[in-house]
Write a protein that holds these residues in place. Structure first.
Motif, short mmCIF file in Angstrom:
data_model
loop_
_atom_site.label_atom_id
_atom_site.label_comp_id
_atom_site.label_asym_id
_atom_site.label_seq_id
_atom_site.Cartn_x
_atom_site.Cartn_y
_atom_site.Cartn_z
N GLU A 146 0.80 -1.23 0.01
CA GLU A 146 -0.02 -0.02 0.11
C GLU A 146 0.68 1.40 -0.06
O GLU A 146 2.12 1.26 0.79
N VAL A 147 0.56 2.13 -0.84
CA VAL A 147 1.27 3.54 -1.16
C VAL A 147 0.41 4.62 -1.05
O VAL A 147 -0.65 4.63 -1.40
N ARG A 148 0.62 5.68 -0.42
CA ARG A 148 0.11 6.85 -0.41
C ARG A 148 1.00 7.80 -1.39
O ARG A 148 2.04 8.13 -0.98
N MET A 149 0.24 8.51 -2.39
CA MET A 149 0.89 9.26 -3.41
C MET A 149 0.52 10.57 -3.25
O MET A 149 -0.95 10.68 -3.05
N THR A 150 1.39 11.61 -3.14
CA THR A 150 0.92 13.11 -3.08
C THR A 150 1.64 13.51 -4.25
O THR A 150 2.95 13.54 -4.41
N VAL A 151 0.88 14.04 -5.25
CA VAL A 151 1.24 14.54 -6.35
C VAL A 151 0.91 16.17 -6.55
O VAL A 151 -0.35 16.44 -6.49
N ALA A 152 1.78 17.09 -6.92
CA ALA A 152 1.67 18.17 -6.98
C ALA A 152 1.98 18.91 -8.48
O ALA A 152 3.08 18.46 -8.98
N VAL A 153 1.25 19.92 -9.00
CA VAL A 153 1.74 20.58 -10.44
C VAL A 153 1.55 21.88 -10.22
O VAL A 153 0.48 22.40 -9.33
N ARG A 155 0.94 25.76 -12.27
CA ARG A 155 0.70 26.30 -13.62
C ARG A 155 1.78 26.28 -14.56
O ARG A 155 1.62 26.01 -15.95
N ASP A 156 2.88 26.46 -14.17
CA ASP A 156 4.17 26.92 -15.06
C ASP A 156 4.83 25.44 -15.31
O ASP A 156 5.71 25.44 -16.00
N GLY A 157 4.15 24.21 -14.93
CA GLY A 157 4.68 22.97 -15.35
C GLY A 157 5.62 22.14 -14.48
O GLY A 157 5.73 21.22 -14.59
N ALA A 158 5.83 22.91 -13.31
CA ALA A 158 6.87 22.05 -12.46
C ALA A 158 5.70 21.13 -11.67
O ALA A 158 4.75 21.24 -11.31
N ARG A 159 6.70 20.04 -11.35
CA ARG A 159 6.03 18.74 -10.60
C ARG A 159 6.73 18.47 -9.40
O ARG A 159 8.08 18.61 -9.70
N GLU A 160 5.96 17.77 -8.48
CA GLU A 160 6.70 17.26 -7.27
C GLU A 160 5.68 16.21 -6.78
O GLU A 160 4.51 16.29 -6.83
N SER A 161 6.51 14.95 -6.20
CA SER A 161 5.55 14.00 -5.81
C SER A 161 6.36 13.44 -4.52
O SER A 161 7.67 13.61 -4.16
N ALA A 162 5.32 12.84 -3.82
CA ALA A 162 5.82 12.20 -2.63
C ALA A 162 5.15 10.80 -2.41
O ALA A 162 3.97 10.76 -2.73
N LEU A 163 5.83 9.62 -2.15
CA LEU A 163 5.55 8.29 -2.08
C LEU A 163 5.78 7.90 -0.52
O LEU A 163 6.96 7.96 -0.33
N LEU A 175 9.82 9.10 -0.16
CA LEU A 175 10.46 9.24 -1.28
C LEU A 175 9.87 10.43 -2.14
O LEU A 175 8.73 10.51 -2.27
N THR A 176 10.80 11.37 -2.55
CA THR A 176 10.10 12.39 -3.47
C THR A 176 10.91 12.63 -4.66
O THR A 176 11.85 12.32 -4.63
N GLY A 177 10.15 13.10 -5.78
CA GLY A 177 11.03 13.24 -6.98
C GLY A 177 9.64 13.93 -8.08
O GLY A 177 8.55 13.70 -7.61
N PRO A 178 10.02 14.61 -9.01
CA PRO A 178 9.27 15.09 -9.73
C PRO A 178 8.59 14.18 -10.82
O PRO A 178 7.31 14.37 -11.35
N ASP A 179 9.22 13.17 -11.01
CA ASP A 179 8.50 11.92 -11.97
C ASP A 179 8.09 10.91 -11.68
O ASP A 179 8.23 9.73 -12.15
N LEU A 180 7.82 10.67 -10.14
CA LEU A 180 7.43 9.43 -9.70
C LEU A 180 6.17 8.76 -9.90
O LEU A 180 5.91 7.68 -10.12
N VAL A 181 5.18 9.76 -10.37
CA VAL A 181 3.80 9.34 -10.83
C VAL A 181 3.46 10.29 -11.85
O VAL A 181 2.33 11.01 -11.58
N PRO A 182 4.12 9.92 -13.22
CA PRO A 182 3.88 10.84 -14.31
C PRO A 182 2.40 10.94 -14.57
O PRO A 182 1.93 11.84 -15.23
N GLY A 183 1.61 9.90 -14.57
CA GLY A 183 0.17 9.86 -15.07
C GLY A 183 -0.72 10.72 -14.48
O GLY A 183 -1.32 11.43 -14.81
N LEU A 184 -0.43 10.45 -12.99
CA LEU A 184 -1.28 11.52 -12.16
C LEU A 184 -0.78 12.86 -12.34
O LEU A 184 -1.67 13.59 -12.33
N ALA A 185 0.38 13.15 -12.58
CA ALA A 185 0.98 14.47 -12.81
C ALA A 185 0.26 15.00 -13.99
O ALA A 185 -0.19 16.13 -13.96
N ASP A 186 0.33 14.38 -15.09
CA ASP A 186 -0.32 14.85 -16.20
C ASP A 186 -1.66 15.07 -16.07
O ASP A 186 -2.18 16.16 -16.63
#
Length: 194
Positions: A146-153, A155-163, A175-186
């Motif tokens: 089980e994982v909790r994903m927190t994804v933020a974007v 307006r300027d296109g910047a992204r960040e995620s935490a798992l 774990l953090t990084g801009p491309d951890l959950v690309p589909g949700l960020a999109d």
């Protein structure tokens, strides 16, 4: 979208996020910490991200209610404001397709829990299953996590995620990084498309 002002603002206490992190990373970690405080088995939660300095200047009463201290010359930051509960029974992608943000919202974030399998299990996934069958198969898999994903974007296109894994439920194990959950960020970025 209307906000649940006041009591549902994450991090109204002193944040324990790293000060060296970018403002967007700090916002994602603040939301992750807030979600962790609510425990597991929670529904998805959507947040508007607003520029903290702009919020203080334009809505001083709301800033006071949210506990935002006035710090002249402070580093840029984003204040997450939790939105109303997502409608039950609506697919997340369909719900996100209905959102339009006002100009004051500079970004958005979503926290959601999911089951995932380690990469070693990918080769054993049966072919030809629909989404419901696949979800049932993953839920029964002995290596599921089980994982909790927190994804933020922004307006300027910047992204960040935490798992955060349920089995390693600690702020030091996020774990953090801009491309951890690309589909949700999109999907979140699409909420800002004209």
């Amino acid at each position: 979208m209307s906000s649940n002002s006041g009591s549902n603002r994450p991090g109204s206490q002193e944040p324990s996020t790293p000060m060296a992190a970018s403002p967007l990373t700090r916002a994602v970690l603040e939301i992750d910490e807030y979600a962790a405080g609510l425990g597991w088995d929670q529904p998805a939660r959507l947040f508007a991200l607003v520029d903290t300095a702009r919020l203080r200047a334009q809505e001083p009463g709301l800033a006071d209610q949210l506990g935002l201290d006035e710090t002249p010359g402070a580093a840029p930051s984003y204040t997450p404001v939790e939105q109303e509960e997502l409608p039950a029974g609506t697919a997340l992608d369909k719900f996100l397709g209905t959102i339009a943000w006002p100009d004051a919202v500079v970004g958005c974030a979503l926290t959601v829990e999911r089951l995932m399998l380690p990469p070693s299990a990918e080769g054993s996934v049966p072919h030809g299953m629909n989404e419901k069958q696949l979800a049932k198969w993953v839920a029964a898999h002995p290596d599921r996590q089980e994982v909790r994903m927190t994804v933020a974007v922004l307006r300027d296109g910047a992204r960040e995620s935490a798992l955060r894994l349920r089995e390693k439920d600690s702020p030091t194990e996020v774990l953090t990084g801009p491309d951890l959950v690309p589909g949700l960020a999109d999907a979140l970025a699409a909420t800002f498309a004209d």
